[in-house]
Design an enzyme around this catalytic site. Structure first.
Site, PDB file in Angstrom:
ATOM      1  N   ASP A  48       0.872  -1.153   0.000  1.00  0.00           N
ATOM      2  CA  ASP A  48       0.000   0.000   0.000  1.00  0.00           C
ATOM      3  C   ASP A  48       0.923   1.221   0.000  1.00  0.00           C
ATOM      4  O   ASP A  48       2.113   1.111   0.279  1.00  0.00           O
ATOM      5  CB  ASP A  48      -0.837  -0.055   1.286  1.00  0.00           C
ATOM      6  CG  ASP A  48      -1.733   1.137   1.408  1.00  0.00           C
ATOM      7  OD1 ASP A  48      -2.251   1.584   0.379  1.00  0.00           O
ATOM      8  OD2 ASP A  48      -1.911   1.615   2.537  1.00  0.00           O
ATOM      9  N   LYS A  88      -2.193  28.092  -8.680  1.00  0.00           N
ATOM     10  CA  LYS A  88      -1.157  27.085  -8.458  1.00  0.00           C
ATOM     11  C   LYS A  88      -1.610  25.789  -9.125  1.00  0.00           C
ATOM     12  O   LYS A  88      -2.809  25.491  -9.181  1.00  0.00           O
ATOM     13  CB  LYS A  88      -0.900  26.868  -6.963  1.00  0.00           C
ATOM     14  CG  LYS A  88      -2.058  26.279  -6.194  1.00  0.00           C
ATOM     15  CD  LYS A  88      -1.697  26.037  -4.753  1.00  0.00           C
ATOM     16  CE  LYS A  88      -2.863  25.368  -4.039  1.00  0.00           C
ATOM     17  NZ  LYS A  88      -2.784  25.431  -2.604  1.00  0.00           N
ATOM     18  N   GLY A 127      -5.042   3.301  -3.696  1.00  0.00           N
ATOM     19  CA  GLY A 127      -6.313   3.887  -4.108  1.00  0.00           C
ATOM     20  C   GLY A 127      -6.105   5.306  -4.596  1.00  0.00           C
ATOM     21  O   GLY A 127      -7.017   5.941  -5.113  1.00  0.00           O
ATOM     22  N   ASP A 128      -4.907   5.792  -4.424  1.00  0.00           N
ATOM     23  CA  ASP A 128      -4.607   7.177  -4.727  1.00  0.00           C
ATOM     24  C   ASP A 128      -4.429   7.397  -6.229  1.00  0.00           C
ATOM     25  O   ASP A 128      -4.466   6.468  -7.015  1.00  0.00           O
ATOM     26  CB  ASP A 128      -3.333   7.572  -3.973  1.00  0.00           C
ATOM     27  CG  ASP A 128      -3.398   9.009  -3.531  1.00  0.00           C
ATOM     28  OD1 ASP A 128      -4.221   9.748  -4.099  1.00  0.00           O
ATOM     29  OD2 ASP A 128      -2.635   9.379  -2.635  1.00  0.00           O
ATOM     30  N   ASP A 148      -1.573  -0.849   5.848  1.00  0.00           N
ATOM     31  CA  ASP A 148      -1.874  -0.401   7.199  1.00  0.00           C
ATOM     32  C   ASP A 148      -3.349  -0.143   7.422  1.00  0.00           C
ATOM     33  O   ASP A 148      -3.801  -0.051   8.548  1.00  0.00           O
ATOM     34  CB  ASP A 148      -1.102   0.879   7.508  1.00  0.00           C
ATOM     35  CG  ASP A 148      -1.653   2.049   6.722  1.00  0.00           C
ATOM     36  OD1 ASP A 148      -1.908   1.860   5.521  1.00  0.00           O
ATOM     37  OD2 ASP A 148      -1.843   3.120   7.292  1.00  0.00           O
ATOM     38  N   ASN A 198      -8.449  -0.601   3.938  1.00  0.00           N
ATOM     39  CA  ASN A 198      -8.541  -0.897   2.505  1.00  0.00           C
ATOM     40  C   ASN A 198      -7.525  -1.943   2.068  1.00  0.00           C
ATOM     41  O   ASN A 198      -7.555  -2.414   0.948  1.00  0.00           O
ATOM     42  CB  ASN A 198      -8.375   0.382   1.676  1.00  0.00           C
ATOM     43  CG  ASN A 198      -7.057   1.057   1.952  1.00  0.00           C
ATOM     44  OD1 ASN A 198      -6.472   0.870   3.022  1.00  0.00           O
ATOM     45  ND2 ASN A 198      -6.567   1.823   1.015  1.00  0.00           N
ATOM     46  N   ASP A 199      -6.620  -2.281   2.947  1.00  0.00           N
ATOM     47  CA  ASP A 199      -5.619  -3.285   2.580  1.00  0.00           C
ATOM     48  C   ASP A 199      -5.974  -4.667   3.097  1.00  0.00           C
ATOM     49  O   ASP A 199      -5.297  -5.637   2.791  1.00  0.00           O
ATOM     50  CB  ASP A 199      -4.250  -2.887   3.144  1.00  0.00           C
ATOM     51  CG  ASP A 199      -3.873  -1.492   2.736  1.00  0.00           C
ATOM     52  OD1 ASP A 199      -4.062  -1.169   1.562  1.00  0.00           O
ATOM     53  OD2 ASP A 199      -3.405  -0.721   3.596  1.00  0.00           O
TER      54      ASP A 199
END
Lengths: 1116, 353
Positions: free
Chosen positions: A375, A545, A660-661, A787, A790-791
């Site tokens: 992860d 930005k 998931g990012d 951790d 989601n893992d």
């Protein structure tokens, strides 16, 4: 608490199901322990087999061995296992209690929360049930949650209660009188979908995903909120996502089962051959020998006799399937697990967490890991963003050494002093920066620096909170943004508060109020955000930005040279693995802005195609920007992550990041932590949305990689490794939807060629799918480390699941097989503990099978001389004790203490890990070697003593060729041989090994004298028949000469083999050293998502004490 | 956090050599420097030992005669033919004549050897009752089931000693006669029939049941002898210390052999003029031929043998040691060659780099 929740769609009216959040984990109680445990143990094939053997032995017609030869070991094995089970169960029972947290008005444990309850949640609490939001402390019943546990995204998300319920606020009377009825879908695993209806006071209200707070979220920035429990325990979305927990078995386990089966077949065929031999013997000799040894009454023919003998030999040769194998394996694994628990170097002092081996059955698999699925958030990174460097108007600020602090800069760092921010009362004391020049520039009043920080303090969607005067707390949607605003704050541009129309900034001690004219919010396509403000001087400024790739196209041509310099800086930042943003501004003409503003509101109000129209309007104003500079934020990695990954890479462990990012963030981290190296040849990005495009992309990439190889002979990217697989120097980036098609194999083929793989936008279940995929098609050991909640699914699916503990959530840890608190401990777990465990297990198995073959097969040779009558060579007590007493301790010592190389060398030469991945130390081939070695040894062990005693007499003329002396000679030779064998195998002689090895041999002689003593044999003449044999035989020179001869003959080939083996060097893979220039790459990454801008301008989040029922105008 | 409340370092594992797997240890490496000399030394030692063993075994004299009585092999064939197919075989005696040209160095031991006789057959081996043999009166009356079919006699009496081993007791007997001068009278050579069994067997393991009124016969009353026996167990010898279960021939027989060819000690020759060995001259062995072996293709032999420091004649160990010693040296040479070659290769590789 009269709310009723009905699951199932439509009009089903099931009464409130009582599903509790508590999971019963302990199996036994004091009463049912013995019968249940015994029942379970006899379900194991091995134990059942021995029970069957026991029954066979009780049949007098075929019993060739006394019953106690099986009963004693079986009892010992059963009781050891029972004790272990009992301990395991007690541990489970305790962990069942630990998982609960407390909250609610009547404080109640989470395990007691039931569907339909209304509960109160407070700030920073972890939600452990799926909850329908009713009301909250924030205006409009907004509730902020962090979902890092669920999807790895670190930004805040907003949930809002429906208006009917939000009116109840924290009025307990109203809440307790709430008697709505919820009808909703049945429990499922879709994290981003929820449909339901709330029936309340005769009206129906639609419920959707925005109203639901899922288990695993953390409440942030919200003092309290009330919610109705919809799903609990295993029905929650996270738990539905976490997949089924399966009982994990190691490859060695499977191999062992196969081998035991082979042994059975071997045993069967052996018995058959011996039975045939018996038939022939009975026909040729036994029949005529009946004068002295008549057939039994029930034996009518030699065929029948042979049938009986088959079973008799089955009993005798059963020691080939050693009863103590399984229990010994378990003891070894247990011991090696304890080493992990005890390891000080895996103890994380700041959090006071030791490493934890939560399962004791997978140890040796740790030495065989080929794929690591990691992860990102919280595992590789600490989830802390730090403003690290910036480039302002062509000048770089920020310490360069800082990044390398871990490897070489530890001493350097000490000499660096933190910048003193004492001039600024509002500075955040936790913020640290190491470059004084920037502060000096600020103090000098450098225009560009001031403008740069002003833009940082204005262009964001952060909300500030100031509960105590001067103590600002920022609530940022993403940690990146928080870091930028905090940086500006410390350098003297303090964002203090905002309303929907103003932003209050303390500029170098002076309070200034900017009018907020518009927020041009962020989204994934635009990759930028802008604000338009009116300064107190009545200038209209646009600050922007965003990603460098996007922003540099929007710059005014006049800043061309500055752009080049800044881009160079950005490249430097990027290669340091920093997340970069470009900052620019534009001064707007008042008339132009008025004009634009009109267009903007029109676009906002349009009903069709609004998104598109708005973005076109945005683009109109976001151009001709003046470049201010760039920021570089360090997504702080956990300590030692890059080094760990480098080491694991050297050990040929492939690391896949499943997150998931977003892609940008993930790629950035991959560079930062060495999964991708700058000299990597190519990054393949698979972004297609459907089968065809994905397939096309994959095929193209496969061709690029492999064709390149053909063209240039040796292989451009993909030199063939020693083990025959392609090893490419390229990396693959996958989006989640690549998995949705039917391209599994294609995908896997490409992915496995690459050195690094990154999968982005993964749902928990997809993570598990990826792991499953690799497990299915690659016969390799997978390890998943994570951790968060989601893992959990991938942790459960992978061969080995590792949880990073010590973070807030316990989900991952509770489902893991191993848990520790820092990613860097992984290298120690694998390279040291894993390797040792694997080596020990392999040595153990080879030796164990060997010693049992050598032990058992002697009977086979003896059969040829004893009329195939199922005569044992040894004393029955020797058979009883051989595995259990005489040889158990040395082999346990070997498999608990042996180290071929010590930990320093294991870590320094990760290449030593490779044989484990290829399963070289114990496989079918090795097993056959053991078998052959065993056959050879048994041959020597039978024929040398036989030659010695054949017609031979003692020096007083009495014969020594009697059966009992012969037994003694053979069994003593056997023990000496197997002891020497284990002495050869042992490479690490601790005091304990010495005691175990030589002690066992000494103990054998003690036992011998005891078992053959006058007293015992006279007391039980039928059970102990070997009276006086030890005394009469052990003083014979022939016997010792024979023992030495057997020993030497058995050792000779082993020593020769061991000596010659290391002379064949393992060919190293051809290393092609190719130079590649680091490609320019953008390190743009921003864990940010659209959504806050509208809220701010709408005023929803403003804490200004506006009248609650005010008709504050906001646009929908 | 649940454990943040506890003291810092509270969960820290113990820092001991055992838990950290840092126990001091000896780390032997099988290097060429150790392995090669080891092989050569072991080889030389074995060859030396082998030579010694071989010569000492060769120095032992043996004189054997197969008296099974296959047709045309001497006068025992008459007895063999007479016993053919008749049970019990009739009493018959035959003789073996031999002459010694020189002194047969003593002490001389007389063995009988049986071949093809499976005393190590499992069913044969278990067919005995050790508690009965250790003199337990209850076992005397109730032999164990393993003894079947020699557990109870046809009359229902318990058999003592029970079992197939006892039943098949070797019952040929021999006497040795020496003719000192040619055509002179044959003088019987005294055979010492005691002290042929293991001390522990004779003194500890085998015991007669407690005497009844001082009589062994009464102690065995109510039991039957094994079917093949001509006389009850208490009449095996007139010597009260050599009869019953402690009859030495019986004890020797009951120590079953490991292999189908075996020798058992019959007597020691160590009395009178014969303590130094058998002097030269002609000899005759009178054989009482009772024991049928031809039915199952067995052979029986008589053997006179002398003894050295390491027992009787058995060249096996000597030859094996010689062979293994040579093998060690051979393997040592092979390893040396491979090692030298490998080192050369290594040097080359290092030069290349």
């Amino acid at each position: 608490m009269a709310a009723q929740v009905n699951w199932g769609s439509g009009n089903s009216t099931i009464s409130t199901p009582q599903v509790t959040g508590c999971v019963k984990t302990s199996k036994y109680n004091a009463l049912n322990f013995l019968p249940m445990n015994l029942f379970e143990q006899f379900q194991r094939l091995a134990n059942a087999y021995f029970l069957f053997l026991l029954f066979l032995q009780l049949i007098p017609q075929i019993s060739s061995l006394a019953w106690y030869t099986t009963v004693v070991p079986l009892m010992v094995v059963l009781s050891i296992t029972a004790v272990k089970d009992a301990i395991d169960d007690m541990v489970n029972w305790h962990s069942g209690i630990q998982g609960s947290l407390s909250c609610r008005i009547v404080t109640e444990k989470w395990m007691n929360v039931q569907v339909g309850d209304i509960i109160k949640l407070e700030n920073n609490q972890i939600v452990t049930a799926d909850i329908l939001l009713l009301s909250s402390s924030e205006p409009y019943s907004l509730t902020y949650i962090e979902t890092a546990e669920l999807d790895g995204e670190t930004n805040l998300k907003v949930k809002q209660a429906i208006s009917v319920t939000s009116e109840m606020e924290d009025n307990l009377k109203l809440l307790s009188a709430f008697d709505g009825e919820v009808r909703c879908e049945s429990p499922n695993n879709k994290l981003d979908k929820f449909t339901g209806i709330l029936m309340y006071k005769g009206k129906n209200y639609l419920l959707n995903h925005d109203r639901l707070i899922l288990r695993g979220c953390v409440i942030r920035n919200t003092d309290w909120c009330y919610g109705l429990v919809i799903f609990t325990g295993p029905d929650t979305k996270v738990m539905q996502n976490s997949g089924k927990s399966t009982f994990k078995r190691t490859h060695i386990d499977h191999l062992m089962n196969v081998l035991v089966l082979w042994i059975f077949l071997f045993l069967g065929s052996m018995c058959f051959l011996l039975a045939v031999g018996h038939y022939i013997w009975e026909n040729n000799k036994g029949y005529y020998f009946q004068d002295y040894l008549p057939w039994e009454d029930y034996v009518t023919s030699s065929v029948f006799s042979a049938t009986l003998i088959f079973w008799s030999y089955f009993i005798i040769l059963n020691t080939m399937v050693p009863i103590s194998l399984y229990v010994s394996v378990e003891i070894i694994r247990l011991g090696n697990s304890f080493y992990i628990n005890w390891d000080q170097k895996m103890f994380y002092e700041p959090k006071n967490t030791p490493a934890q081996a939560r399962t004791t059955t997978l140890n040796e698999e740790l030495g065989q890991v080929k794929y690591v699925f990691s992860d990102k958030t919280g595992t590789l990174t600490q989830n802390i963003m730090i403003f690290n460097k910036c480039s302002i108007n062509g000048m770089v600020y920020g310490m360069h050494v800082f990044l390398f602090s871990l490897s070489l800069g530890e001493i350097l760092l000490c000499r660096l002093e933190k910048v003193d921010f004492s001039y600024n009362k509002l500075a955040d004391p936790k913020f640290s920066f190491y470059d004084k020049t920037l502060v000096e520039a600020v103090k000098k009043g450098n225009h560009w620096v001031h403008l740069f920080f002003l833009s940082l303090s204005l262009c964001h969607t952060v909300i500030s909170e100031e509960k105590v005067e001067g103590e600002l707390v920022y609530q940022a949607q993403s940690p990146d943004e928080g870091a930028l605003v905090t940086a500006a704050r410390n350098f003297g541009f303090v964002f203090r508060s905002r309303t929907s129309e103003t932003i209050m900034v303390v500029e170098m001690g002076k309070m200034r109020i900017y009018q907020l004219l518009a927020i041009l919010d962020f989204n994934n396509v635009r990759k930028r955000m802008s604000v338009i403000v009116r300064t107190p001087e009545n200038r209209i400024l646009l600050f922007c930005k965003g990603a460098d790739t996007i922003l540099c196209k929007l710059l005014h041509p006049s800043c061309g040279s500055l752009k080049d310099i800044t881009m160079d800086h950005l490249d430097d930042f990027a290669s340091d693995g920093l997340r970069t943003l470009m900052v620019a501004y534009r001064e707007l003409d008042s008339a132009f802005f008025q004009d634009w503003s009109k267009k903007h509101s029109e676009a906002c109000l349009s009903l069709e195609n609004r998104e598109n129209k708005i973005s076109i309007v945005y683009e109109e104003i976001e151009r001709d920007l003046m470049l201010l500079g760039a920021t570089a934020i360090e997504d702080k990695l956990q300590d030692g992550v890059p080094e760990t990954i480098l080491t694991l890479n050297k050990a040929k462990i492939k690391i896949w990041v499943l997150t998931g990012d977003k892609q940008e963030t993930a790629v950035n981290i991959a560079y930062a932590c060495n999964i991708f190296e700058d000299e990597m040849d190519e990054i393949f990005i698979v972004e297609g949305n459907n089968d065809e495009t994905v397939g096309g992309e994959l095929r193209y990439e496969g061709r690029t990689a492999t064709n390149g190889g053909e063209r240039e002979g040796q292989g451009r990217f993909c030199p063939k490794s020693f083990w025959g697989s392609l090893e490419c120097r390229c990396v693959l980036v996958l989006q989640a939807h690549a998995l949705e098609g039917n391209l599994e194999l294609e995908l896997l083929r490409t992915a496995c060629m690459c050195k690094g793989v990154i999968c982005c936008r993964m749902t928990p279940l997809q993570k598990a799918q990826v792991v499953e995929l690799v497990k299915k098609y690659k016969k390799a050991v997978t390890l998943a480390i994570g951790d968060g909640a989601n893992d959990v699914s991938m942790i459960k699916v992978a061969h080995i699941g590792v949880g990073i503990s010590g973070q807030e959530g316990m989900q991952a840890m509770l489902n893991s097989d191993y848990a520790f608190s820092q990613f860097r401990y992984l290298q120690r777990l694998l390279l040291v503990h894993g390797r040792w465990s694997y080596n020990r297990m392999c040595k153990f198995l080879s030796y164990f099978f060997y010693k049992n073959f050598a032990f058992t097969l002697v009977h086979v040779w003896y059969a040829f001389y004893s009329g195939f009558s199922a005569q044992t060579v040894y004393d029955t007590w020797f058979i009883t004790f051989y595995n259990l007493v005489y040889t158990s301790l040395p082999v346990l010592g070997l498999s608990l203490f042996d180290q071929d190389v010590n930990e320093t060398w294991s870590l320094r030469f990760p290449e030593l890990y490779e044989p484990g991945q290829h399963n070289l130390y114990f496989n079918k081939k090795e097993f056959v070697k053991c078998l052959l070695h065993g056959i050879y040894s048994s041959f020597v062990l039978f024929f040398i003593p036989m030659g010695t005693v054949y017609n031979s007499v003692r020096k007083d003329g009495k014969e020594i060729s009697d059966y009992q002396s012969f037994s003694l000679i053979v069994q003593t030779s056997l023990l000496c041989v197997v002891t020497m064998q284990i002495a050869l195998e042992t490479t690490y002689w601790t005091m304990i090994s010495h005691v175990f090895t030589w002690g066992s041999l000494g103990f054998y002689f003690c036992i011998l004298f005891f078992l053959y003593s006058d007293g015992l044999c006279l007391f039980f003449p039928d059970t102990f028949q070997f009276l006086g044999v030890a005394r009469n035989t052990l003083n014979l020179p022939q016997m010792w000469l024979s023992v030495v001869l057997s020993m030497i003959l058995c050792m000779l080939p082993v020593v020769g083999y061991q000596f010659l083996k290391p002379l064949h060097p393992l060919p190293y893979p051809i290393r092609t050293k190719l130079k590649h220039t680091a490609s320019r790459r953008s390190a743009y990454a921003f864990s940010h998502k659209q959504g806050f801008g509208a809220l701010i301008t709408s005023g929803k989040t403003m804490k200004a004490k506006l009248p609650k029922k005010n008709s504050f105008p906001y646009k929908r | 956090m649940t454990w943040s409340a506890t003291a810092r370092g509270a969960h820290q594992p113990d820092n001991t050599a055992f838990t950290q797997q840092r126990l001091p240890a000896w780390h032997p490496l099988l290097s060429a420097g150790i392995a090669l000399p080891l092989f050569f030394c072991a080889g030389l030692a074995f060859i030396g030992l082998g030579l010694g063993l071989y010569y000492s075994s060769n120095g032992i004299k043996e004189l054997a005669y197969d008296y099974t009585g296959d047709p045309g092999t001497g006068n025992c064939s008459v007895c063999a033919a007479a016993g053919q197919g008749r049970a019990p075989p009739p009493r018959c005696s035959c003789a073996w004549y031999f002459s010694l040209p020189e002194l047969f160095q003593g002490p001389v031991y007389l063995y009988y050897e049986l071949t093809n006789f499976y005393q190590n057959n499992r069913r044969y081996g278990v067919s005995r009752d050790d508690s009965q043999l250790s003199g337990l009166p209850s076992s005397l009356r109730h032999p164990v089931n393993e003894c079947a079919p020699y557990q109870y006699s046809a009359a229902g009496l318990p058999i003592a000693p029970c079992g197939a081993i006892a039943n098949s007791l070797f019952n040929d007997s021999f006497s040795l006669w020496h003719q000192r001068r040619p055509n002179g009278p044959y003088v019987e050579v005294p055979l010492d029939r005691t002290g042929i069994a293991w001390w522990t067997d004779y003194h500890v393991k085998f015991r007669n049941p407690p005497l009844v009124n001082g009589s062994l016969a009464l102690a065995f009353r109510g039991t039957a002898p094994p079917p093949n026996w001509h006389r009850p167990v208490y009449e095996l010898s007139p010597d009260p210390n050599n009869t019953g279960f402690i009859n030495q021939d019986f004890v020797v027989w009951m120590r079953t052999a490991a292999l189908p060819t075996f020798r058992k000690l019959y007597a020691r020759i160590r009395q009178g003029n014969y303590s130094a060995g058998l002097p030269r001259g002609a000899y005759r062995v009178n054989i009482t031929y009772n024991y049928p072996v031809r039915a199952f293709g067995g052979h029986k032999s008589l053997i006179f043998s002398s003894i050295s420091w390491m027992g009787g004649k058995n060249p096996f160990l000597g030859i094996a040691y010689l062979l293994v010693g040579s093998l060690c040296i051979l393997v040592g040479f092979v390893m040396l060659v491979v090692y030298i070659r490998y080192q050369d290769q290594n040097d080359d590789e290092e030069d290349d780099e």
